[in-house]
Scaffold this active site. Structure first.
Site, PDB file in Angstrom:
ATOM      1  N   PHE A 144       0.862  -1.187   0.000  1.00 25.59           N
ATOM      2  CA  PHE A 144       0.000   0.000   0.000  1.00 25.59           C
ATOM      3  C   PHE A 144       0.895   1.232   0.000  1.00 25.59           C
ATOM      4  O   PHE A 144       1.634   1.471   0.946  1.00 25.59           O
ATOM      5  CB  PHE A 144      -0.950   0.063   1.209  1.00 25.59           C
ATOM      6  N   ASP A 229       9.145   2.997   2.114  1.00 16.80           N
ATOM      7  CA  ASP A 229       7.968   3.795   2.459  1.00 16.80           C
ATOM      8  C   ASP A 229       7.697   3.596   3.950  1.00 16.80           C
ATOM      9  O   ASP A 229       7.139   2.574   4.356  1.00 16.80           O
ATOM     10  CB  ASP A 229       6.778   3.341   1.605  1.00 16.80           C
ATOM     11  N   LYS A 259       2.334  11.256   7.147  1.00 23.58           N
ATOM     12  CA  LYS A 259       1.494  11.007   8.326  1.00 23.58           C
ATOM     13  C   LYS A 259       1.994  11.732   9.577  1.00 23.58           C
ATOM     14  O   LYS A 259       1.793  12.929   9.703  1.00 23.58           O
ATOM     15  CB  LYS A 259       1.327   9.492   8.536  1.00 23.58           C
TER      16      LYS A 259
HETATM   17  C1  LIG Z   1      -1.059   6.269   4.338  1.00 22.71           C
HETATM   18  C2  LIG Z   1       0.026   5.689   3.517  1.00 22.71           C
HETATM   19  C3  LIG Z   1       0.357   6.220   2.255  1.00 22.71           C
HETATM   20  C4  LIG Z   1      -0.416   7.350   1.631  1.00 22.71           C
HETATM   21  O1  LIG Z   1      -0.427   8.507   2.398  1.00 22.71           O
HETATM   22  P1  LIG Z   1      -1.545   9.633   2.110  1.00 22.71           P
HETATM   23  O2  LIG Z   1      -1.149  10.765   2.991  1.00 22.71           O
HETATM   24  O3  LIG Z   1      -2.867   9.035   2.485  1.00 22.71           O
HETATM   25  O4  LIG Z   1      -1.457   9.942   0.663  1.00 22.71           O
HETATM   26  C5  LIG Z   1       1.414   5.656   1.587  1.00 22.71           C
HETATM   27  N1  LIG Z   1       2.115   4.625   2.099  1.00 22.71           N
HETATM   28  C6  LIG Z   1       1.824   4.087   3.300  1.00 22.71           C
HETATM   29  C7  LIG Z   1       2.648   2.957   3.820  1.00 22.71           C
HETATM   30  C8  LIG Z   1       0.760   4.587   4.046  1.00 22.71           C
HETATM   31  O5  LIG Z   1       0.455   4.025   5.215  1.00 22.71           O
END
Ligand SMILES: *Cc1c(COP(=O)(O)O)cnc(C)c1O
Length: 403
Positions: A144, A229, A259
């Site tokens: 994700f 990520d 985040k």
């Molecule tokens: C939440 C998340 C995203 C996307 O972040 P947004 O601010 O919602 O665009 C990407 N990668 C990971 C692992 C996430 O948890």
């Protein structure tokens, strides 16, 4: 017909005018402080969703809100057409905390992921001399990384992809945690390997021990950028500042953050990299109107300072272990497995216990906000400022619902 509650009225008027791309729990929150939120009926809940780790610092952290207010009254936005006096201090703190050299600020997580992909491609063409338009990025099944067209284009989740194509080429996929498949998938056109250290959205899936270290070694041997990520796992969530720090020698070339970087009050994301990578970008190659704005920079700098000063990663390690141990001791027929690191915990719900969402609804009745991930795993991720007494309170509620 009984008179509608305030909750029902607000949900009905909201749903009448909003797209249905979410299925929220039937609760309307109006106030938050620390780990707690209150709904419009006056009920209190312990927030174990934490906006998917954007609220590591808890709700309305006084020091972060103070930074927001002070900056809001001085300067909020300039665009990158000029310098501002806050961005440098923020990026300096970010490089220091992550052990990296340079950073590029954006706003949302997925924008930072897109930025990293653009970076990897240009790095590949300029530095690795990959043939034009042939660059390949290797990703993992069940990833994700966000919701833009490019990013859902390399998702393995049918619902994220179906009906949103066509998608661009340039991505290949391996099993999460399979170092052999990673090495076998690398071609002369491979520019980067992009992965999460723990697949949180996929159900808090953890790779075999040593995978990140092996991935780093393989990437280095083949001149491929190792891109992590850590939008959800970073900044203390897993009991270390960054999840890759659970393994020796597993630091990425490119680290993607978001985040919690915004302290729970403002969207701030960033791509952070070792020396000699981000400098492939030249003026005009990439940008964002709000990226690096002074308001976000002031908030993020405060969020980083709170993370360190309040030792949030140490708290997550200690209290996460306590919570995991308590869950493991529950011996519930409703639970198949419990796993996680720090305060990122997944409870795999037994099929006969019904959908994880039903458990989330029962927890709601017991004053706990928690939500199922896409694979029916209940995720517990309270703010990292949670204390021992609050963890004990949570364990009691979990025992009542799951035990
Ligand atoms: C939440 C998340 C995203 C996307 O972040 P947004 O601010 O919602 O665009 C990407 N990668 C990971 C692992 C996430 O948890």
């Amino acid at each position: 017909m009984p008179a509608a509650t305030q909750t029902e009225r607000i949900i009905a008027t909201t749903e009448a005018v909003s797209a249905r791309n979410y299925a929220p729990l039937p609760v309307v929150i109006e106030r938050g402080q620390g780990v707690w939120v209150w709904d419009v009926e006056g009920n209190r809940y312990l927030d174990c969703i934490s906006a998917y780790s954007a609220l590591n610092h808890g709700h309305c952290h006084p020091r972060i809100v103070a930074a927001l207010k002070a900056q809001a009254e001085r300067l909020t936005l300039t665009s990158r057409a000029v310098h501002n006096d806050r961005m440098g201090a923020f990026l300096g703190a970010l490089c220091a905390i992550s052990g990296m050299d340079e950073a590029l600020p954006m706003n949302t997580g997925v924008e930072a992921v897109e930025t990293a992909i653009k970076l990897a491609r240009k790095w590949g063409y300029r530095r690795k001399k990959v043939a034009a338009n042939r660059a390949e990025v290797i990703v993992c099944r069940n990833n994700f990384h966000g919701r833009t067209i490019t990013v859902v284009g390399f998702s393995s989740e049918p619902q994220y992809r179906e009906a949103f194509g066509p998608y661009g080429p340039g991505f290949s996929m391996i099993d999460f945690g399979d170092a052999g498949e990673l090495e076998a998938s690398i071609t002369p056109a491979t520019v980067a390997f992009l992965t999460e250290p723990i697949q949180a959205e996929a159900g808090v899936l953890m790779p075999p021990d040593g995978f990140l270290h092996q991935a780093r070694r393989i990437c280095k041997a083949h001149d491929v950028l190792f891109m992590l990520d850590e939008i959800q796992t970073g900044l203390g969530r897993t009991g270390r500042l960054f999840a890759h720090q659970h393994e020796a020698d597993a630091a990425p070339d490119v680290l993607i953050l978001g985040k919690a970087l915004g302290g729970g009050v403002y969207p701030v994301s960033a791509v952070v990299a070792r020396q000699g990578i981000l400098d492939v970008f030249e003026p005009g190659d990439h940008g964002s109107t709000f990226g690096g704005n002074p308001l976000g920079a002031a908030v993020a700098e405060a969020a980083l300072a709170v993370t360190l000063d309040e030792k949030l990663s140490e708290r997550a390690a200690r209290l996460g272990e306590k919570l995991l141990r308590a869950l493991a001791a529950l011996e519930s027929r409703r639970i198949v497995a419990v796993r996680g690191r720090g305060l990122l915990i997944g409870i795999e719900v037994a099929p006969q216990a019904g959908p994880a969402r039903e458990l989330a609804l029962r927890l709601l009745e017991h004053g706990v906000l928690a939500k199922d991930t896409r694979s029916g795993v209940l995720r517990l991720a309270p703010p990292l400022i949670i204390d021992d007494a609050e963890i004990d309170w949570l364990i009691e509620r979990l025992a009542a619902v799951l035990g």
